[in-house]
Design an enzyme around this catalytic site. Structure first.
Site, short mmCIF file in Angstrom:
data_model
loop_
_atom_site.label_atom_id
_atom_site.label_comp_id
_atom_site.label_asym_id
_atom_site.label_seq_id
_atom_site.Cartn_x
_atom_site.Cartn_y
_atom_site.Cartn_z
N GLY A 29 65.59 67.62 44.02
CA GLY A 29 64.52 66.82 42.80
C GLY A 29 64.01 67.48 41.64
CG ASN A 30 63.42 66.96 37.49
OD1 ASN A 30 62.54 66.26 37.25
ND2 ASN A 30 64.73 66.39 38.15
#
Ligand code: C5P
Length: 227
Positions: A29-30
């Site tokens: 993810g980020n």
């Protein structure tokens, strides 16, 4: 300030991160919070636009009057954005993964005795923003975001040209008081006509309104021209 109305226009906004599954319990993810895209969607709806908000996995409340489509991965976001076209305006505020695991594994990956490394093969995702800008029914105004740690202006201008955008909103990430998780931000917006607009530092809700003013101005300018 004279608020430009967007009554009757259709605006598609993407927001938040994407999660790319590695196995049933892990993902890549980020740190995108989704706040900027949600603020743009909320402000556009307040100005009378019909807004579709394609949201990655965030727990933000849906802004009043906005149609929300929840997605998880870059591939799902691509499909949902394309399905939401045609539109007058596309704002790509999501932080879309550039690479995703080649295959999501159906069972949890277990470490083996003596194993000291694991290699994951990642493949490029499709560029949603570039595909929207190339679409047969291209929105009249296509807006991208560029979150960078270095060389902000050069990278932003490069993306504006390469992805055939009308506007790109650049911000430096990794500084306190701006960027991904903050409520505030500062944006430099580069337009295809060569103009440059410094927005903020301000709350993302206010930046969203200022960005919509630039979008409204471009809608009134007619077809994009390169500087
Ligand atoms: O090239 P880069 O990922 O830095 O560009 C950022 C911009 O491109 C953002 O507006 C983001 O929403 C968009 N993007 C996209 N699809 C991708 C990667 C980025 O729409 N696969």
């Amino acid at each position: 300030m004279n608020i430009a109305s967007l009554a009757g226009l259709r605006i598609v906004v993407s927001a938040g991160p994407t999660f790319e599954d590695i196995d049933p319990v892990r993902f890549i993810g980020n740190r995108s919070s989704g706040k900027m895209g949600f603020a743009v969607a909320a402000a556009a709806a307040q100005r009378g636009a019909r807004v579709a908000l394609v949201a990655g996995p965030v727990s933000l409340p849906t802004p009043a009057g906005v149609e929300r489509i929840n997605v998880r991965s870059a591939a799902q976001m691509h499909g949902a954005v394309m399905a939401a076209l045609p539109a007058d305006v596309y704002v790509g505020a999501a932080a879309v993964a550039d690479f995703a695991p080649a295959h999501a594994v159906a069972s949890k990956i277990k470490k083996q005795a003596g194993q000291d490394s694991l290699t994951l093969t990642l493949v490029r995702t499709r560029d949603i923003l570039a595909d929207v800008a190339d679409h047969a029914q291209r929105p009249r105004v296509v807006v991208g975001f560029a979150a960078e740690t270095d060389h902000v202006e050069a990278y932003a201008r490069g993306k504006l040209e390469k992805k055939r955008l009308d506007l790109i909103a650049a911000n430096r990430v990794g500084e306190s008081g701006s960027g991904f998780e903050s409520d505030d931000n500062a944006l430099t917006v580069y337009a295809v006509d060569g103009s440059v607009h410094a927005l903020g530092p301000a709350a993302k809700t206010q930046l969203a309104d200022e960005l919509l003013d630039l979008i409204a101005a471009r809608l009134n300018q007619g077809p994009a021209t390169t500087a």
